[in-house]
Write a protein that holds these residues in place. Structure first.
Motif, PDB file in Angstrom:
ATOM      1  N   VAL A   1      -3.490  -0.139  -7.751  1.00 39.09           N
ATOM      2  CA  VAL A   1      -3.962  -1.298  -6.981  1.00 39.09           C
ATOM      3  C   VAL A   1      -5.448  -1.132  -6.708  1.00 39.09           C
ATOM      4  N   CYS A   2      -6.234  -1.921  -7.429  1.00 41.01           N
ATOM      5  CA  CYS A   2      -7.690  -1.818  -7.404  1.00 41.01           C
ATOM      6  C   CYS A   2      -8.288  -2.850  -6.462  1.00 41.01           C
TER       7      CYS A   2
ATOM      8  N   GLU B   1      -0.045   2.806  -6.216  1.00 37.42           N
ATOM      9  CA  GLU B   1      -1.089   3.540  -5.492  1.00 37.42           C
ATOM     10  C   GLU B   1      -2.375   2.738  -5.451  1.00 37.42           C
ATOM     11  N   GLY B   2      -2.931   2.633  -4.266  1.00 33.86           N
ATOM     12  CA  GLY B   2      -4.202   1.952  -4.094  1.00 33.86           C
ATOM     13  C   GLY B   2      -5.340   2.962  -4.088  1.00 33.86           C
ATOM     14  N   PHE B   3      -6.530   2.484  -4.442  1.00 31.61           N
ATOM     15  CA  PHE B   3      -7.667   3.417  -4.443  1.00 31.61           C
ATOM     16  C   PHE B   3      -8.977   2.688  -4.174  1.00 31.61           C
ATOM     17  N   ILE B   4      -9.919   3.440  -3.676  1.00 30.58           N
ATOM     18  CA  ILE B   4     -11.321   3.018  -3.631  1.00 30.58           C
ATOM     19  C   ILE B   4     -12.032   4.033  -4.502  1.00 30.58           C
TER      20      ILE B   4
ATOM     21  N   SER C   1     -14.623   5.593  -4.476  1.00 31.32           N
ATOM     22  CA  SER C   1     -15.281   6.730  -3.815  1.00 31.32           C
ATOM     23  C   SER C   1     -14.418   7.994  -3.886  1.00 31.32           C
ATOM     24  N   LYS C   2     -13.121   7.798  -4.085  1.00 32.21           N
ATOM     25  CA  LYS C   2     -12.187   8.906  -4.263  1.00 32.21           C
ATOM     26  C   LYS C   2     -12.666   9.877  -5.345  1.00 32.21           C
TER      27      LYS C   2
END
Lengths: 291, 291
Positions: free
Chosen positions: B199-200, B231-234, B236-237
């Protein structure tokens, strides 16, 4: 002794034997590996007697037939609960997916059930802040007073978001989800960044039409901006570690770290009543029928 | 040159400089590490000129200021797109979360955008069956004819479930989600067991009131019974691997495996118009403004 499984029953036509697992005694055997008198776990549905040939048994992802391990003085019925599928569900589903750390906040729905109460006790043992939700004041009292949960609420009388603002003002790290739906949306919007959700069940949808599922607030904004991980599982995923899971749970019991209530109904003819009672939320812990 | 970021603007009050990143030229410098004439990436919002002291720059999880790596003959503007944040978003967000395998079926929403089109090309290069959804027939044509997607649909005129039954009759393995909402529920109910969702973004909710999110069919039944991971992410991870990501994408371009359209508007005064055009879905690829 029977254990119930429900969500699969949607796909079954009338006249089929109702699915379920049992602990049975071998009363006659021609197989040297399975001697008369031995107790076995088997998945033969709601039956008083079964004839099984372990060599021609249909292969399945789930363990379907095995001689019960030695439980010492404990009741063989635990092979259907804390030392069987529900126990492995709690152990693997919580630890392997939520990856909880000491000091983290853990929320559990259907927390007074066989799986939920087990998860909560593992979390307490790890040093987590444990918050349970259940459907009666009686269950809530039991979670707090007997299982020593840090907080517990009756979701029928207390708003979920308000409860979490009270018991987890800084947010939730791990959510062990048995129910899905509106309840889960509320919990997920109270999670911390990098929170983990283990989706074990979806009780809130089991009585609905699969083609017309309940609508709930969309989850993607929380999933993205909090970078959440949500993972569903069926315990067969860990079929290869089955006996190891039973052993680990047996060790927790021996160490006095696991309370495992059973709700036992007597008589094969009372199976339907016991099944419906379980769905109504009448019971604490594992619901079993003794034949 | 500016890159836009939108979902964070909900939290910003009028009068604040609009956030955004740019490639700028150093026109005056007292710092030997950052010599005059060098091109830098910086995150200073919508400004024509900025004064920056790299030593006192506020620390952030996201890279905010760096000298642009050597892109050879390629335009420095790529540092805002395929060789910057959107490029790393596509590369890391798709490969690290979806973990795609050759032959798997991959669905991408907002597939004609900077990130979506990049993800699709990585998936094609891996040997996946790639299905894109976009908001105009023009974009759909581009996805099929130029990027060689296996299938592409206009979600405004084609039912998502029907499209997937047609292009992925056996189900979806990976879903790269930029939009969330009803669209995503439809895709998720067409996934295979053990499917992965990255999930972007959640574009469908960006213009809604966060306190009154759109309601969509609950996802938990699919998540449990198909054992999905969402799974969601930003991005910056993966801040620690930033330059490595840029290098990997540069290598894809050099190998002729990556088409990266840019939609360039001229003039600082046209920033708002370009921004709104991007939200209206007028453009293919990365939307940039040249000052």
């Amino acid at each position: 002794m029977f254990l119930f499984s429900r969500p699969y029953s949607n796909h079954v036509s009338p006249g089929t034997t109702v699915m379920g697992t049992q602990i049975a005694k071998i009363i006659k055997s021609k197989n040297q590996q399975y001697k008369e008198g031995k107790k076995v776990f088997c998945s033969t549905g709601w039956r008083t007697h079964s004839v099984i040939n372990p060599n021609t048994l249909e292969k399945d992802v789930m363990p379907k037939f095995y001689v019960l391990p030695d439980f010492g003085n404990l009741s063989p019925s635990l092979g259907l609960g804390v030392l069987g599928m529900p126990g492995n569900t709690a152990l693997f589903g919580f630890l392997n997916i939520c990856d909880p750390k000491p000091g983290e906040t853990v929320v559990i729905s259907a927390a007074a059930g066989a799986v939920g109460s087990h998860v909560g006790q593992i979390a307490k043992d790890l040093g987590c802040n444990v918050i349970g939700f259940a459907g009666s004041d009686h269950k809530v009292k039991w979670l707090k007073e007997v299982l020593k949960f840090d907080a517990a609420f009756n979701y029928k009388t207390k708003d979920v978001t308000a409860a979490l603002l009270e018991a987890a003002p800084h947010g939730v790290d791990c959510y062990f989800d048995n129910v899905g739906g509106e309840f889960s949306s509320a919990v997920i919007y109270r999670m911390k960044s990098f929170g983990r959700v283990s989706v074990c069940g979806s009780i809130s949808s089991y009585n609905t039409n699969p083609k017309n599922l309940p609508k709930v607030p969309m989850l993607q904004p929380a999933i993205v901006f909090k970078q959440l991980k949500i993972e569903g599982f069926i315990v067969s995923k860990w079929a290869g570690e089955w006996q190891n899971g039973i052993e680990r749970n047996l060790n927790l019991i021996k160490a006095g770290k696991l309370i495992y209530p059973e709700h036992v109904t007597q008589g094969f003819e009372n199976l339907p009543q016991a099944f419906m009672g379980m769905l109504n939320g009448d019971n604490i812990g594992k619901v079993l029928v003794k034949v």
